[in-house]
Design a protein around this motif. Structure first.
Motif, PDB file in Angstrom:
ATOM      1  N   LEU A 266       0.828  -1.206   0.000  1.00  0.00           N
ATOM      2  CA  LEU A 266       0.000   0.000   0.000  1.00  0.00           C
ATOM      3  C   LEU A 266       0.863   1.258   0.000  1.00  0.00           C
ATOM      4  N   LEU A 267       1.837   1.303   0.888  1.00  0.00           N
ATOM      5  CA  LEU A 267       2.704   2.494   0.964  1.00  0.00           C
ATOM      6  C   LEU A 267       3.419   2.731  -0.366  1.00  0.00           C
ATOM      7  N   LEU A 268       3.880   1.649  -0.979  1.00  0.00           N
ATOM      8  CA  LEU A 268       4.645   1.774  -2.229  1.00  0.00           C
ATOM      9  C   LEU A 268       3.781   2.290  -3.379  1.00  0.00           C
ATOM     10  N   THR A 269       2.467   2.134  -3.255  1.00  0.00           N
ATOM     11  CA  THR A 269       1.579   2.557  -4.341  1.00  0.00           C
ATOM     12  C   THR A 269       0.726   3.770  -3.946  1.00  0.00           C
ATOM     13  N   GLY A 270       1.205   4.520  -2.956  1.00  0.00           N
ATOM     14  CA  GLY A 270       0.616   5.828  -2.680  1.00  0.00           C
ATOM     15  C   GLY A 270      -0.409   5.884  -1.570  1.00  0.00           C
ATOM     16  N   CYS A 271      -0.636   4.772  -0.879  1.00  0.00           N
ATOM     17  CA  CYS A 271      -1.636   4.767   0.188  1.00  0.00           C
ATOM     18  C   CYS A 271      -0.969   5.120   1.523  1.00  0.00           C
ATOM     19  N   THR A 272      -1.558   6.038   2.241  1.00  0.00           N
ATOM     20  CA  THR A 272      -0.963   6.474   3.511  1.00  0.00           C
ATOM     21  C   THR A 272      -1.828   6.149   4.727  1.00  0.00           C
ATOM     22  N   THR A 273      -3.098   5.797   4.475  1.00  0.00           N
ATOM     23  CA  THR A 273      -3.988   5.371   5.565  1.00  0.00           C
ATOM     24  C   THR A 273      -4.701   4.115   5.115  1.00  0.00           C
ATOM     25  N   THR A 274      -4.705   3.112   5.966  1.00  0.00           N
ATOM     26  CA  THR A 274      -5.482   1.919   5.604  1.00  0.00           C
ATOM     27  C   THR A 274      -6.280   1.405   6.784  1.00  0.00           C
ATOM     28  N   SER A 275      -7.419   0.836   6.474  1.00  0.00           N
ATOM     29  CA  SER A 275      -8.151   0.086   7.483  1.00  0.00           C
ATOM     30  C   SER A 275      -7.798  -1.386   7.304  1.00  0.00           C
ATOM     31  N   ASP A 276      -8.141  -2.179   8.281  1.00  0.00           N
ATOM     32  CA  ASP A 276      -8.017  -3.631   8.152  1.00  0.00           C
ATOM     33  C   ASP A 276      -9.186  -4.283   8.867  1.00  0.00           C
ATOM     34  N   HIS A 277      -9.528  -5.481   8.416  1.00  0.00           N
ATOM     35  CA  HIS A 277     -10.632  -6.241   9.007  1.00  0.00           C
ATOM     36  C   HIS A 277     -10.127  -7.670   9.216  1.00  0.00           C
ATOM     37  N   THR A 278      -9.771  -7.980  10.446  1.00  0.00           N
ATOM     38  CA  THR A 278      -9.328  -9.336  10.794  1.00  0.00           C
ATOM     39  C   THR A 278     -10.421  -9.990  11.609  1.00  0.00           C
ATOM     40  N   TYR A 279     -10.913 -11.140  11.125  1.00  0.00           N
ATOM     41  CA  TYR A 279     -12.099 -11.723  11.767  1.00  0.00           C
ATOM     42  C   TYR A 279     -11.947 -13.188  12.145  1.00  0.00           C
ATOM     43  N   LEU A 280     -10.849 -13.807  11.745  1.00  0.00           N
ATOM     44  CA  LEU A 280     -10.686 -15.223  12.086  1.00  0.00           C
ATOM     45  C   LEU A 280      -9.548 -15.376  13.088  1.00  0.00           C
ATOM     46  N   PHE A 281      -9.887 -15.877  14.257  1.00  0.00           N
ATOM     47  CA  PHE A 281      -8.905 -16.037  15.330  1.00  0.00           C
ATOM     48  C   PHE A 281      -8.791 -17.528  15.609  1.00  0.00           C
ATOM     49  N   PRO A 282      -7.778 -18.175  15.033  1.00  0.00           N
ATOM     50  CA  PRO A 282      -7.715 -19.640  15.047  1.00  0.00           C
ATOM     51  C   PRO A 282      -7.777 -20.217  16.451  1.00  0.00           C
ATOM     52  N   GLY A 283      -8.468 -21.336  16.540  1.00  0.00           N
ATOM     53  CA  GLY A 283      -8.583 -22.020  17.824  1.00  0.00           C
ATOM     54  C   GLY A 283      -9.484 -21.288  18.791  1.00  0.00           C
ATOM     55  N   GLY A 284     -10.215 -20.285  18.307  1.00  0.00           N
ATOM     56  CA  GLY A 284     -11.121 -19.552  19.191  1.00  0.00           C
ATOM     57  C   GLY A 284     -10.410 -18.611  20.134  1.00  0.00           C
ATOM     58  N   LYS A 285      -9.091 -18.492  19.994  1.00  0.00           N
ATOM     59  CA  LYS A 285      -8.337 -17.631  20.914  1.00  0.00           C
ATOM     60  C   LYS A 285      -8.053 -16.289  20.242  1.00  0.00           C
ATOM     61  N   SER A 286      -8.089 -15.239  21.038  1.00  0.00           N
ATOM     62  CA  SER A 286      -7.733 -13.920  20.501  1.00  0.00           C
ATOM     63  C   SER A 286      -6.237 -13.737  20.688  1.00  0.00           C
ATOM     64  N   ALA A 287      -5.473 -14.418  19.868  1.00  0.00           N
ATOM     65  CA  ALA A 287      -4.029 -14.523  20.114  1.00  0.00           C
ATOM     66  C   ALA A 287      -3.276 -13.268  19.678  1.00  0.00           C
ATOM     67  N   GLU A 288      -3.803 -12.130  20.032  1.00  0.00           N
ATOM     68  CA  GLU A 288      -3.101 -10.869  19.780  1.00  0.00           C
ATOM     69  C   GLU A 288      -2.715 -10.699  18.313  1.00  0.00           C
ATOM     70  N   LEU A 289      -3.586 -11.133  17.432  1.00  0.00           N
ATOM     71  CA  LEU A 289      -3.281 -10.984  16.008  1.00  0.00           C
ATOM     72  C   LEU A 289      -3.317  -9.515  15.597  1.00  0.00           C
ATOM     73  N   ILE A 290      -4.337  -8.808  16.068  1.00  0.00           N
ATOM     74  CA  ILE A 290      -4.454  -7.398  15.687  1.00  0.00           C
ATOM     75  C   ILE A 290      -3.336  -6.575  16.325  1.00  0.00           C
ATOM     76  N   ASP A 291      -2.915  -6.983  17.523  1.00  0.00           N
ATOM     77  CA  ASP A 291      -1.776  -6.292  18.151  1.00  0.00           C
ATOM     78  C   ASP A 291      -0.544  -6.371  17.243  1.00  0.00           C
ATOM     79  N   ARG A 292      -0.357  -7.542  16.624  1.00  0.00           N
ATOM     80  CA  ARG A 292       0.810  -7.709  15.753  1.00  0.00           C
ATOM     81  C   ARG A 292       0.687  -6.856  14.492  1.00  0.00           C
ATOM     82  N   GLN A 293      -0.541  -6.700  14.003  1.00  0.00           N
ATOM     83  CA  GLN A 293      -0.734  -5.850  12.825  1.00  0.00           C
ATOM     84  C   GLN A 293      -0.497  -4.380  13.180  1.00  0.00           C
TER      85      GLN A 293
END
Ligand code: ZN
Length: 459
Positions: free
Chosen positions: A114-141
């Motif tokens: 995104l940055l390389l092609t001119g985007c400076t703000t992005t949203s994200d939608h993460t909805y699958l948390f394997p094993g039913g655990k909220s394993a800090e996936l969004i924290d890593r993003q």
């Protein structure tokens, strides 16, 4: 303290201010995270000078729908030619093996692209948390976005209705609703920054009507209001979804979201392909936002969204590359071009000028994300800029209208510079502070590992 930046000699500056001015012969001076001044012969003292001879400067693009994790499952052979529900049903079996490290690697690729092609703000939608655990996936993003330097609007997705309850995803890809809610609150408290020029704003985003309950949709709407955050989900993407809503809720998708409190001006919906004229009016009345994802809609054969009608009615519309498993790229400028071209098929050649698309990708996206500090080049706004060099072969012969050339021409969509919050994050077409080869190699390793695990998996 970051250096001031002085951008000089630009061929054209597309401001996207209220007058939609396009300027030549002026400089842009940034100070800290904002644009300090636009004018002729601005002083160079203390500033780093960027010589933009032959370049077009635009407000950094705003991407309002993405699933960064999907960069690890682009172009998967088994679903190259599948439509949405089949595509999802297969990919759930791959995504159930995601780990926090894999998610971080996917995010790095998606954000870099995104940055390389001119985007400076992005949203994200993460909805699958394997094993039913909220394993800090969004924290890593969020960590990856911070390191790469992009402005980030992560949304906490969720799925709570699995196959056994009449939903689409396998049960082990869903979570309990109280766990989902707890993690939403944790993320909002830890990361949501509502102040001007914020680099991180969190939203709440149940995945889609066919993977969460009506109760969860309702609770999310109430909590979003309470916490002052945005609401996001997929809606009216396919006819299959419409049939699902009519069977399960006896309502069309838009009636369903209205019934659970989602039409009060703080929501934006991805896709919105299948809407009636009356539904379009209701979107405009409630200032409900649309994330238009033309490549994904074409790729999955979902249809062409009625964007001309939305714009004519006054519905806020932004552009989204969508997840990289249905694009299968995060090239933001390419998405602008797709948008310009596809609507000419449906509503005629005059219906989607290049500048209309540029407006959607900047001011439109800002409105969808409910921000007035980004999306335009004007004094006091965030210093988020994309500088494209038009001196090469791929733009030769097009310079009678350098602004439109960005969409009509070009094969390499990389910027010369991408500037976010006053920081140069792309320099001469490469990430300024990161090793692109290492990022790509890491992602390839995790992508191969995911497919191996999926092949070996016995439910
Ligand atoms: Zn999506």
């Amino acid at each position: 303290m970051k250096p001031n930046l002085l951008i000089k000699n630009a061929l054209r500056i597309l401001t996207m201010d209220d007058q939609r001015r396009e300027l030549s012969g002026v400089d842009i001076l940034t100070r800290g995270r904002t644009i300090l001044m636009i004018g002729k012969n601005l002083p160079e003292e203390d500033a780093r000078v960027l010589d933009a001879t032959g370049c077009v400067v635009v407000p950094g693009f705003i991407n309002v729908h993405h699933h960064l994790v999907q960069t690890l499952t682009r172009n998967v052979a088994a679903v190259q030619d599948a439509k949405l529900f089949d595509w999802l049903t297969y990919l759930y079996t791959v995504w159930r093996h995601l780990t926090p490290d894999a998610v971080a690697a996917g995010a790095e690729v998606g954000l870099a692209e995104l940055l390389l092609t001119g985007c400076t703000t992005t949203s994200d939608h993460t909805y699958l948390f394997p094993g039913g655990k909220s394993a800090e996936l969004i924290d890593r993003q969020i960590d990856a976005a911070h390191r790469l330097g992009i402005r980030f609007h992560p949304t906490r997705g969720s799925m709570s209705v699995g196959l056994s309850k009449g939903g689409l995803p396998p049960d082990d890809c869903t979570q309990e609703e109280d766990e989902i809610l707890k993690d939403c609150e944790r993320l909002v408290k830890a990361y949501h920054d509502p102040t001007p020029y914020s680099m991180c704003r969190v939203g709440l985003a149940p995945c889609a009507p066919f993977s969460v309950s009506a109760e969860l949709m309702k609770t999310m709407a109430q909590q979003a209001k309470k916490w002052g955050v945005g609401l996001h989900t997929h809606l009216a993407e396919t006819i299959d979804e419409e049939i699902y809503c009519l069977e399960r809720y006896k309502m069309r998708p838009l009636d369903f979201v209205e019934s659970v409190g989602w039409m009060e001006g703080n929501a934006w919906f991805a896709h919105m392909v299948h809407l009636s004229p009356d539904e379009v009016r209701r979107l405009a009345q409630t200032r409900t936002g649309v994330a238009h994802c033309p490549s994904s809609n074409m790729r999955l054969g979902s249809g062409i969204a009625p964007i001309r009608e939305y714009l004519d009615a006054g519905v806020p519309v932004g552009l989204g590359v969508d997840g990289s498993a249905s694009n299968d790229s995060g090239d933001m400028l390419a998405e602008l071009r797709q948008c310009m071209l596809v609507h000419r098929i449906r509503t005629g050649v005059k219906s989607m000028p290049a500048r209309q698309v540029l407006w959607m990708a900047t001011r439109g996206g800002a409105e969808v994300l409910r921000r007035d500090d980004i999306g335009r080049i004007a004094q006091g706004k965030a210093a988020d800029l994309a500088v494209f060099d038009l001196t090469g072969i791929d733009y030769a012969g097009s310079l009678s209208d350098p602004v439109a050339a960005l969409l009509f021409c070009g094969s390499s969509h990389r910027t010369k510079w991408t500037i976010v919050n006053g920081n140069v994050v792309v320099e001469n077409g490469r990430l300024a502070h990161h090793d692109e080869d290492a990022i790509a190699a890491r992602a390839n390793k995790f992508a191969a590992g995911l497919l191996e695990k999926a092949a070996a998996y016995k439910a």
